[in-house]
Design a protein around this motif. Sequence first.
Motif, PDB file in Angstrom:
ATOM      1  N   LEU A   5       0.780  -0.770   0.082  1.00 12.70           N
ATOM      2  CA  LEU A   5      -0.285  -0.048   0.350  1.00 12.70           C
ATOM      3  C   LEU A   5       0.994   1.447  -0.236  1.00 12.70           C
ATOM      4  O   LEU A   5       1.969   1.785   0.553  1.00 12.70           O
ATOM      5  CB  LEU A   5      -0.934   0.193   1.278  1.00 12.70           C
ATOM      6  CG  LEU A   5      -1.337   1.434   1.311  1.00 12.70           C
ATOM      7  CD1 LEU A   5      -2.662   1.335  -0.100  1.00 12.70           C
ATOM      8  CD2 LEU A   5      -2.795   1.085   3.121  1.00 12.70           C
ATOM      9  N   HIS A  33      -2.690   0.487  -5.734  1.00 13.34           N
ATOM     10  CA  HIS A  33      -2.980   0.125  -4.305  1.00 13.34           C
ATOM     11  C   HIS A  33      -1.956   0.850  -3.928  1.00 13.34           C
ATOM     12  O   HIS A  33      -1.506   1.214  -3.027  1.00 13.34           O
ATOM     13  CB  HIS A  33      -2.148  -1.586  -4.010  1.00 13.34           C
ATOM     14  CG  HIS A  33      -2.882  -1.829  -2.543  1.00 13.34           C
ATOM     15  ND1 HIS A  33      -3.906  -1.224  -2.030  1.00 13.34           N
ATOM     16  CD2 HIS A  33      -1.803  -2.152  -1.566  1.00 13.34           C
ATOM     17  CE1 HIS A  33      -3.574  -2.355  -0.794  1.00 13.34           C
ATOM     18  NE2 HIS A  33      -3.059  -2.281  -0.572  1.00 13.34           N
ATOM     19  N   GLU A  35      -3.729   4.710  -0.841  1.00 10.42           N
ATOM     20  CA  GLU A  35      -5.002   5.709  -0.158  1.00 10.42           C
ATOM     21  C   GLU A  35      -4.353   6.873  -0.092  1.00 10.42           C
ATOM     22  O   GLU A  35      -3.426   7.497   0.141  1.00 10.42           O
ATOM     23  CB  GLU A  35      -5.232   5.034   0.743  1.00 10.42           C
ATOM     24  CG  GLU A  35      -3.645   4.965   1.668  1.00 10.42           C
ATOM     25  CD  GLU A  35      -3.736   5.148   3.491  1.00 10.42           C
ATOM     26  OE1 GLU A  35      -4.803   4.859   3.977  1.00 10.42           O
ATOM     27  OE2 GLU A  35      -3.105   5.269   3.854  1.00 10.42           O
ATOM     28  N   ASP A  58     -15.199   7.367  -4.440  1.00 11.66           N
ATOM     29  CA  ASP A  58     -13.268   6.066  -4.699  1.00 11.66           C
ATOM     30  C   ASP A  58     -13.589   6.011  -2.593  1.00 11.66           C
ATOM     31  O   ASP A  58     -12.730   7.381  -2.521  1.00 11.66           O
ATOM     32  CB  ASP A  58     -12.473   6.704  -5.494  1.00 11.66           C
ATOM     33  CG  ASP A  58     -11.502   5.939  -5.928  1.00 11.66           C
ATOM     34  OD1 ASP A  58     -11.541   5.479  -4.190  1.00 11.66           O
ATOM     35  OD2 ASP A  58     -10.584   6.646  -6.576  1.00 11.66           O
ATOM     36  N   ARG A  60     -10.918   5.312  -1.516  1.00 13.77           N
ATOM     37  CA  ARG A  60      -9.458   5.582  -1.618  1.00 13.77           C
ATOM     38  C   ARG A  60      -9.361   6.953  -1.288  1.00 13.77           C
ATOM     39  O   ARG A  60      -7.753   7.682  -1.222  1.00 13.77           O
ATOM     40  CB  ARG A  60      -8.838   5.030  -2.774  1.00 13.77           C
ATOM     41  CG  ARG A  60      -8.766   3.353  -2.757  1.00 13.77           C
ATOM     42  CD  ARG A  60      -8.341   3.218  -4.374  1.00 13.77           C
ATOM     43  NE  ARG A  60      -8.309   3.371  -5.335  1.00 13.77           N
ATOM     44  CZ  ARG A  60      -8.208   3.148  -6.100  1.00 13.77           C
ATOM     45  NH1 ARG A  60      -7.260   2.579  -7.006  1.00 13.77           N
ATOM     46  NH2 ARG A  60      -9.625   3.957  -7.568  1.00 13.77           N
TER      47      ARG A  60
END
Length: 260
Positions: A5, A33, A35, A58, A60
Amino acid sequence: MEKSLVSIITPSFNSEKFIVEAIQSVQHQTYQHWEMIIVDDCSTDETVSIIEEIAIKDARVQLFKLEKNSGTGISRNAALAKANGKYIAFLDADDLWKPNKLAVQIEFMKVNNLPFTFSFYECINEAGQPLNRRIEAPLHLSYRQLFFCNYVGNLTGIYDVNYFGKIAISSIRKRQDWMMWLTVLKKIKFAQLVPESLAFYRIRDNSISASKFDLVKHNFSVYRSYHRLNLIGATLCMIGFLFTQLILKPRYSKTIKASI
């Protein structure tokens, strides 16, 4: 194999003109992948409502709001506290990434077993038009080189949290990124960069980066506050800094045919 991540740290303040493009440049990454943690510093325009609308679609994209206007450093630290990624990356609300940015850098770090890397980047004006200028840097950057000049574009840097931990960011108004990368280079001594342009840095008409006088003033404060040098020491370092800016760094600024 599951991908690691990446936590993307984005401070925002009255960024309604640019924030959509910035977020979209993250959403269009080939490496998915991630955030994106946006901390808004009490915007008075439509920035918050724009981000909220995107975040609904979204998950993320995460928005947090400061209770009072506190500056970019505080905003970045607030975002950092929320970060869950193995890697920390930075994108200001008016800058852009190329679609392969994360994929190229994460692969480069893994193949070469690096805890930190950065890349070249290109400059655009406030309207997003190319200025046909690419900012490069030494392929192997030392702490000494970084001491006299911030060769690391903040929008290109990525570091490994497992190696460094979360690096707290100074709350002074400007040049927090330079102090952060100095902290990185103090530990690893040398940094390798990806020798290609992976991002677009927007030069705003009223930005401090556009003012040479303000740049000198804020860099002097780094020598005084971060390095804790006395007045004479800081002045001597500024002479070295100015020499680097006038003689050495210009060779890393290339005229190119740019496109977005």
